[in-house]
Design an enzyme around this catalytic site. Structure first.
Site, PDB file in Angstrom:
ATOM      1  N   ARG A  10      -3.998   6.789  -5.477  1.00 25.33           N
ATOM      2  CA  ARG A  10      -2.926   5.789  -5.362  1.00 25.33           C
ATOM      3  C   ARG A  10      -1.547   6.474  -5.425  1.00 25.33           C
ATOM      4  O   ARG A  10      -0.628   6.094  -4.703  1.00 25.33           O
ATOM      5  CB  ARG A  10      -3.075   4.725  -6.466  1.00 25.33           C
ATOM      6  CG  ARG A  10      -4.265   3.811  -6.204  1.00 25.33           C
ATOM      7  CD  ARG A  10      -4.646   2.997  -7.428  1.00 25.33           C
ATOM      8  NE  ARG A  10      -3.616   2.058  -7.818  1.00 25.33           N
ATOM      9  CZ  ARG A  10      -3.565   1.475  -9.027  1.00 25.33           C
ATOM     10  NH1 ARG A  10      -4.486   1.749  -9.933  1.00 25.33           N
ATOM     11  NH2 ARG A  10      -2.612   0.624  -9.298  1.00 25.33           N
ATOM     12  N   ARG A  52      -4.389   0.842 -19.452  1.00 24.30           N
ATOM     13  CA  ARG A  52      -3.902  -0.544 -19.510  1.00 24.30           C
ATOM     14  C   ARG A  52      -5.012  -1.577 -19.308  1.00 24.30           C
ATOM     15  O   ARG A  52      -5.997  -1.325 -18.626  1.00 24.30           O
ATOM     16  CB  ARG A  52      -2.763  -0.761 -18.513  1.00 24.30           C
ATOM     17  CG  ARG A  52      -3.164  -0.750 -17.062  1.00 24.30           C
ATOM     18  CD  ARG A  52      -1.927  -0.907 -16.169  1.00 24.30           C
ATOM     19  NE  ARG A  52      -2.307  -0.873 -14.771  1.00 24.30           N
ATOM     20  CZ  ARG A  52      -1.469  -0.961 -13.762  1.00 24.30           C
ATOM     21  NH1 ARG A  52      -0.166  -1.067 -13.970  1.00 24.30           N
ATOM     22  NH2 ARG A  52      -1.902  -0.935 -12.518  1.00 24.30           N
ATOM     23  N   LYS A  92       6.557  -2.656 -12.296  1.00 24.91           N
ATOM     24  CA  LYS A  92       7.093  -3.660 -11.362  1.00 24.91           C
ATOM     25  C   LYS A  92       6.644  -5.070 -11.757  1.00 24.91           C
ATOM     26  O   LYS A  92       7.437  -5.996 -11.786  1.00 24.91           O
ATOM     27  CB  LYS A  92       6.622  -3.365  -9.922  1.00 24.91           C
ATOM     28  CG  LYS A  92       7.024  -1.991  -9.404  1.00 24.91           C
ATOM     29  CD  LYS A  92       6.643  -1.798  -7.942  1.00 24.91           C
ATOM     30  CE  LYS A  92       5.159  -1.767  -7.662  1.00 24.91           C
ATOM     31  NZ  LYS A  92       4.447  -0.593  -8.204  1.00 24.91           N
ATOM     32  N   ARG A 121       5.000  -1.318   1.506  1.00 25.95           N
ATOM     33  CA  ARG A 121       4.439  -0.054   1.022  1.00 25.95           C
ATOM     34  C   ARG A 121       4.451   1.011   2.104  1.00 25.95           C
ATOM     35  O   ARG A 121       4.010   2.126   1.859  1.00 25.95           O
ATOM     36  CB  ARG A 121       3.007  -0.283   0.559  1.00 25.95           C
ATOM     37  CG  ARG A 121       2.844  -0.328  -0.967  1.00 25.95           C
ATOM     38  CD  ARG A 121       1.379  -0.583  -1.242  1.00 25.95           C
ATOM     39  NE  ARG A 121       0.955  -0.227  -2.564  1.00 25.95           N
ATOM     40  CZ  ARG A 121       0.867  -1.072  -3.579  1.00 25.95           C
ATOM     41  NH1 ARG A 121       1.251  -2.312  -3.434  1.00 25.95           N
ATOM     42  NH2 ARG A 121       0.401  -0.666  -4.749  1.00 25.95           N
ATOM     43  N   ARG A 129      -8.401  -3.414 -14.479  1.00 30.72           N
ATOM     44  CA  ARG A 129      -8.486  -3.365 -13.021  1.00 30.72           C
ATOM     45  C   ARG A 129      -9.459  -2.270 -12.587  1.00 30.72           C
ATOM     46  O   ARG A 129      -9.459  -1.175 -13.155  1.00 30.72           O
ATOM     47  CB  ARG A 129      -7.104  -3.073 -12.424  1.00 30.72           C
ATOM     48  CG  ARG A 129      -6.256  -4.310 -12.321  1.00 30.72           C
ATOM     49  CD  ARG A 129      -4.861  -4.007 -11.894  1.00 30.72           C
ATOM     50  NE  ARG A 129      -4.745  -3.144 -10.719  1.00 30.72           N
ATOM     51  CZ  ARG A 129      -3.617  -2.939 -10.061  1.00 30.72           C
ATOM     52  NH1 ARG A 129      -2.509  -3.552 -10.454  1.00 30.72           N
ATOM     53  NH2 ARG A 129      -3.570  -2.136  -9.015  1.00 30.72           N
TER      54      ARG A 129
HETATM   55  P1  AMP Z   1      -0.950  -3.199  -6.740  1.00 27.44           P
HETATM   56  O1  AMP Z   1      -1.498  -4.320  -7.569  1.00 27.44           O
HETATM   57  O2  AMP Z   1       0.391  -3.484  -6.160  1.00 27.44           O
HETATM   58  O3  AMP Z   1      -1.029  -1.861  -7.445  1.00 27.44           O
HETATM   59  O4  AMP Z   1      -1.939  -3.087  -5.467  1.00 27.44           O
HETATM   60  C1  AMP Z   1      -3.315  -2.784  -5.634  1.00 27.44           C
HETATM   61  C2  AMP Z   1      -3.906  -2.297  -4.322  1.00 27.44           C
HETATM   62  O5  AMP Z   1      -3.808  -3.318  -3.324  1.00 27.44           O
HETATM   63  C3  AMP Z   1      -3.227  -1.079  -3.680  1.00 27.44           C
HETATM   64  O6  AMP Z   1      -3.683   0.140  -4.235  1.00 27.44           O
HETATM   65  C4  AMP Z   1      -3.637  -1.248  -2.224  1.00 27.44           C
HETATM   66  O7  AMP Z   1      -4.980  -0.876  -2.013  1.00 27.44           O
HETATM   67  C5  AMP Z   1      -3.546  -2.768  -2.041  1.00 27.44           C
HETATM   68  N1  AMP Z   1      -2.188  -3.192  -1.614  1.00 27.44           N
HETATM   69  C6  AMP Z   1      -1.314  -3.973  -2.322  1.00 27.44           C
HETATM   70  N2  AMP Z   1      -0.179  -4.175  -1.642  1.00 27.44           N
HETATM   71  C7  AMP Z   1      -0.325  -3.527  -0.465  1.00 27.44           C
HETATM   72  C8  AMP Z   1       0.517  -3.338   0.667  1.00 27.44           C
HETATM   73  N3  AMP Z   1       1.746  -3.869   0.724  1.00 27.44           N
HETATM   74  N4  AMP Z   1       0.033  -2.590   1.698  1.00 27.44           N
HETATM   75  C9  AMP Z   1      -1.194  -2.045   1.660  1.00 27.44           C
HETATM   76  N5  AMP Z   1      -2.036  -2.171   0.624  1.00 27.44           N
HETATM   77  C10 AMP Z   1      -1.616  -2.899  -0.434  1.00 27.44           C
END
Ligand code: AMP
Length: 215
Positions: free
Chosen positions: A172, A127, A13, A88, A161
């Site tokens: 996740r 990554r 994404k 989400r 990360r």
């Molecule tokens: P991402 O970078 O999108 O993979 O997000 C990393 C982490 O941030 C996720 O595993 C969640 O813990 C938190 N997170 C990001 N976006 C959301 C969301 N819309 N709702 C809840 N938690 C989020």
């Protein structure tokens, strides 16, 4: 044009959102990036975010809705935005609908990037990015041309990360299937959902997304 890129962690994404920023002048709104900035600032909310992210769990809906609500009120999103990592949950999706209609905005496309779990685990656990310019690399699939030196900016510092560890990735993915996948029928019923093959190579995924946007 306002879009959502929807898909499991590691689906690509962020990569595709950055391409759309460049090609179409849209603004990428990544809730994960916003939360990582909050963690870097420190403070109690940052600490809470750090713990929840490290566990691979989701942040509370109310907080995420408020965060995105504030962000889409800023003037720079007027040319359009790409939501990456939000919504989400179905509760976030319904709250987004309310916020958009209050602001007189609409969603043009919701694009699902389909990738099977086995591939995601391999993609995520290898990554890393350049600490200076953010260019993405992978231990097995995309090493810098010169070992330890960023192709794009020459930096020798890289980062991973904290939540890209194998143990966290399985949580996740579980969260994605339980909490996020139910959003798909929500948007399918509204006639805005299209799917692309997130397992194709990066340029092909971009082509498929462009075809959706043109259609
Ligand atoms: P991402 O970078 O999108 O993979 O997000 C990393 C982490 O941030 C996720 O595993 C969640 O813990 C938190 N997170 C990001 N976006 C959301 C969301 N819309 N709702 C809840 N938690 C989020």
């Amino acid at each position: 044009m306002n879009l959502i890129l929807l898909g499991p962690p590691g689906a690509g994404k962020g990569t595709q959102a950055r391409r759309l920023e460049e090609s179409r002048g849209l603004v990428q709104l990544s809730t994960g990036d916003m939360l990582r900035a909050l963690v870097a600032e420190g403070g109690p909310l940052g600490q809470q975010a750090k713990d929840i992210m490290a566990a691979g769990k989701l942040m509370p809906d109310s907080l995420m809705v408020e965060m995105i609500g504030e962000r889409i009120s800023k003037p720079d999103v007027s040319k359009g935005f790409i939501l990456d990592g939000f919504p989400r949950t179905v509760a976030q999706a319904t709250a987004l609908d309310t916020m958009l209609s209050e602001k007189g905005l609409k969603l043009d496309h919701v694009i699902e990037m389909q990738v099977v779990d086995d591939i995601l685990v391999d993609r995520i656990t290898g990554r890393y990015t350049c600490a200076k310019c953010g260019k993405g690399y992978h231990d097995r699939f995309e090493q810098p041309k010169v070992q330890g030196v960023c192709d794009a900016c020459g930096s020798t510092e890289f980062k991973r990360r904290a939540d890209d560890k194998a143990e966290t990735v399985s949580t996740r993915l579980e969260q994605y299937h339980q909490q996020t996948a139910p959003i798909l029928p929500y948007y399918r019923d509204r006639g805005v959902l299209k799917s692309v093959d997130g397992m194709a190579d990066i340029d092909e995924v971009t082509r498929q997304i462009e075809a959706v946007l043109a259609g």
